[in-house]
Motif scaffolding. Structure first.
Motif, PDB file in Angstrom:
ATOM      1  N   PHE A 381       6.614  39.472   9.166  1.00  0.00           N
ATOM      2  CA  PHE A 381       6.566  40.181   7.654  1.00  0.00           C
ATOM      3  C   PHE A 381       8.401  40.174   7.224  1.00  0.00           C
ATOM      4  N   VAL A 382       9.407  39.079   7.949  1.00  0.00           N
ATOM      5  CA  VAL A 382      10.716  38.743   6.890  1.00  0.00           C
ATOM      6  C   VAL A 382      10.350  38.537   5.543  1.00  0.00           C
ATOM      7  N   PRO A 383       9.214  37.038   5.415  1.00  0.00           N
ATOM      8  CA  PRO A 383       9.605  36.262   3.715  1.00  0.00           C
ATOM      9  C   PRO A 383       8.978  38.245   3.217  1.00  0.00           C
ATOM     10  N   PRO A 384       7.648  39.125   3.718  1.00  0.00           N
ATOM     11  CA  PRO A 384       7.644  39.739   2.547  1.00  0.00           C
ATOM     12  C   PRO A 384       8.843  40.912   2.394  1.00  0.00           C
ATOM     13  N   MET A 439       4.526  48.338   8.661  1.00  0.00           N
ATOM     14  CA  MET A 439       3.359  47.484   9.280  1.00  0.00           C
ATOM     15  C   MET A 439       3.964  46.389  10.032  1.00  0.00           C
ATOM     16  N   LEU A 440       5.386  46.084  10.353  1.00  0.00           N
ATOM     17  CA  LEU A 440       6.073  45.230  11.118  1.00  0.00           C
ATOM     18  C   LEU A 440       6.024  46.345  12.378  1.00  0.00           C
ATOM     19  N   ARG A 441       6.277  48.002  12.203  1.00  0.00           N
ATOM     20  CA  ARG A 441       6.497  48.300  13.591  1.00  0.00           C
ATOM     21  C   ARG A 441       5.056  48.774  14.228  1.00  0.00           C
ATOM     22  N   PRO A 446      -4.549  43.018  14.448  1.00  0.00           N
ATOM     23  CA  PRO A 446      -3.497  41.874  14.301  1.00  0.00           C
ATOM     24  C   PRO A 446      -2.779  41.432  13.114  1.00  0.00           C
ATOM     25  N   LEU A 447      -1.575  40.477  13.812  1.00  0.00           N
ATOM     26  CA  LEU A 447      -0.860  40.650  12.301  1.00  0.00           C
ATOM     27  C   LEU A 447      -1.310  39.993  11.258  1.00  0.00           C
ATOM     28  N   TRP A 448      -2.341  39.106  11.057  1.00  0.00           N
ATOM     29  CA  TRP A 448      -2.942  39.323  10.373  1.00  0.00           C
ATOM     30  C   TRP A 448      -3.828  39.978   8.818  1.00  0.00           C
ATOM     31  N   ARG A 449      -4.201  41.178   9.803  1.00  0.00           N
ATOM     32  CA  ARG A 449      -5.068  41.988   8.877  1.00  0.00           C
ATOM     33  C   ARG A 449      -3.608  42.896   8.514  1.00  0.00           C
TER      34      ARG A 449
END
Length: 558
Positions: A381-384, A439-441, A446-449
């Motif tokens: 999530f850092v890039p977005p 979304m990060l929290r 799963p992360l991809w979703r």
């Protein structure tokens, strides 16, 4: 003939799907939705068709392509593309034909001109979905399609009236056929894949030239060589590659597809196209920077994270599997495909971000196949978060840029961009940032979703707020000036300004020279000083001015 398995000591995992956990309740429903082809279809519509005709054409690329299409329709010359009356040798003809057919069907406007790219990008996603489904499984195919359609650079070219979406479609189709042929490893049963590969290469050659043949040949050879062992099976594999590479029927298909137009333009225009296109626009682009599009060897390592937004961290997670990737045939094929494109263009004199897309398709397949490898939420999530953060602080960046810039023309652009940023823009950028942080929290899916959901947010923000404001700042004044010039019906020229969309909207060829008395002249405002200094005899009257462009009339003398 019995299929030869060069990886008999390795478990071939092509057919082993990676299954997500399938809980009951809302989690199960979300899992089904996120791997549903219906969601993929909605994303394709959102990424490639939403706002397709709502924004003006951008210069230089869209303007150049679409003016060549306009002149093709106006002149009836469907062999040699022209831009403002001069032959345009930058690209072969297929994209112009498709744009001409599209605009004759739905109308000559931004939507009609961009429709071939949107359709090509959609078929690109569909072709990827079928390939991944037959190699792996349907859910993985859907995830790969979502990543492809929602990535920033793919959605940009899918909405642009240029040749890149079409070329990427044919390159992807060619590689899919190559892998199918390798899996057959029986020339008699696999030659249908070879024939189709030559068909796609022929269409790619008619779209953008040698690049459509170069990468499939090099990658397929390296893939076969990577599988070689000291065995009879390895020797036969190399022999099968050679048979496909020199397959007479395949080359006949290629020549029948691409050859007629190349012959026709030679007969119509002599050797000019071949000297310009092959020597200057292909060999010349590799040897040196064209149109100031230079870079450095690490350029694409820097640009790749931007191209793949918001899935940058997802892509980086693939490197966890670098040791095992070489052992799996499909993974090895995909990695060789990507790396050959990356290395080749890293040493090219001319470097543009969209060149790397020729090797991006395999990354989306790898990301979908190994989506369970994405376990670090900060990496994801850092890039977005950075992207939305930059959008949010853009007004302050423009304020600083207006103060420190030494070029008056740049100051004008920064001022126009700053005025275009309104409260709605700020709300959209802040909303994207907050939703990404949410979304990060969020800990359950799963992360991809969650990244796919961020991709949807990114698409809404970019094409709902950012892109319209950028193009309104840069291109709306060009369009308005062109429509005024068209209405006056006066002879019009441009002066030291390369904005071919002006000719598209004016619906007439616009020579690039100083005006004569009685003519209109369109120019960038920073070129006005040059015009008045070089032609003090001209009596110029302002007809239109907005931002960085102006339209003037050279009044006849008394």
């Amino acid at each position: 003939m019995k299929r030869l398995d060069l990886s008999h000591k390795i478990m071939n995992t092509d057919a082993l799907p990676m299954k997500d956990a399938a809980p009951n309740g809302w989690r199960g429903a979300m899992r089904r939705v996120m791997t549903s082809p219906a969601l993929l279809a909605l994303v394709v519509v959102l990424s490639f068709f939403w706002q397709l005709g709502a924004m003006p054409l951008y210069d230089l690329d869209e303007g150049a392509f679409t003016e060549a299409t306009r002149e093709m329709l106006a002149s009836g010359n469907y062999i040699t593309p022209h831009r403002d009356g001069e032959p345009r040798y930058d690209k072969p003809v297929l994209i112009y034909w498709l744009q001409a057919a599209s605009t004759q069907t739905v109308g000559f406007d931004e939507f009609g001109l961009r429709l071939p790219s949107a359709l090509a990008a959609s078929v690109w996603v569909l072709a990827l979905w079928f390939f991944v489904r037959e190699r792996l499984d349907a859910p993985t195919a859907t995830v790969a399609g979502l990543a492809l359609a929602l990535s920033l650079q793919v959605s940009l070219i899918g909405k642009a009236a240029v040749a890149d979406a079409l070329l990427n479609l044919f390159i992807a189709l060619t590689f899919f056929e190559i892998y199918r042929y390798w899996q057959a490893l029986d020339f008699k049963s696999g030659r249908r894949f070879v024939r189709r590969a030559y068909l796609w290469m022929g269409l790619g050659f008619l779209t953008k030239g040698p690049v459509a043949v170069f990468f499939p040949v090099v990658v397929s050879l390296l893939f076969v060589l990577s599988s070689l062992r000291w065995s009879k099976a390895s020797a036969l594999a190399l022999w099968y590659w050679l048979r496909a590479a020199v397959y007479p029927l395949g080359w006949l298909i290629f020549l029948l597809v691409a050859g007629p137009w190349y012959l026709a333009i030679y007969l119509d225009d002599g050797a000019g196209f071949f000297k310009s296109f092959f020597l200057q626009h292909n060999l010349g682009r590799f040897e040196g920077a064209m149109h100031d599009h230079g870079g450095f060897p690490g350029y694409y390592l820097v640009m790749l994270p931007v191209i793949l937004l918001p899935f940058t961290g997802w892509m980086l997670s693939l490197f966890k599997r670098y040791r095992s990737a070489w052992l799996d045939p499909l993974d090895r094929f995909l990695w060789i495909w990507f790396l050959v494109v990356l290395v080749f263009f890293s040493f090219s004199g001319t470097q543009l971000p969209h060149y790397l897309l020729y090797g991006a398709t395999p990354l989306f397949i790898l990301m979908a196949r190994h989506r369970e490898a994405l376990t670090n939420r900060w990496l994801a999530f850092v890039p977005p978060l950075v992207f939305f953060g930059l959008l949010l602080v853009l007004p302050f960046v423009l304020d600083v840029a207006m103060v420190v810039s030494s070029r008056p023309y740049d100051v004008i652009l920064f001022e126009e961009a700053r005025h275009a940023i309104t409260l709605e823009y700020g709300i959209a950028a802040l909303g994207g940032l907050l939703l990404t942080a949410l979304m990060l929290r969020w800990s359950s899916p799963p992360l991809w979703r969650r990244l796919v959901l961020v991709g949807l947010v990114q698409t809404l923000v970019v094409y709902g707020e950012v892109a319209p404001r950028v193009l309104d700042t840069l291109q709306a004044p060009v369009k308005e000036a062109a429509l005024i010039a068209k209405q006056t019906q006066l002879p019009t020229v441009v002066y030291r300004t390369s904005m071919p969309s002006f000719s598209v909207y004016r619906e007439a060829i616009t020579p690039n020279r100083a005006p004569q008395p009685g003519e209109l002249v369109f120019l960038r405002v920073d070129k006005l000083e040059h015009l008045t200094r070089e032609h003090p005899e001209l009596d110029l009257e302002l007809v239109y001015h907005r931002g960085h462009v102006a339209l003037l009339r050279a009044r006849p003398g008394a």
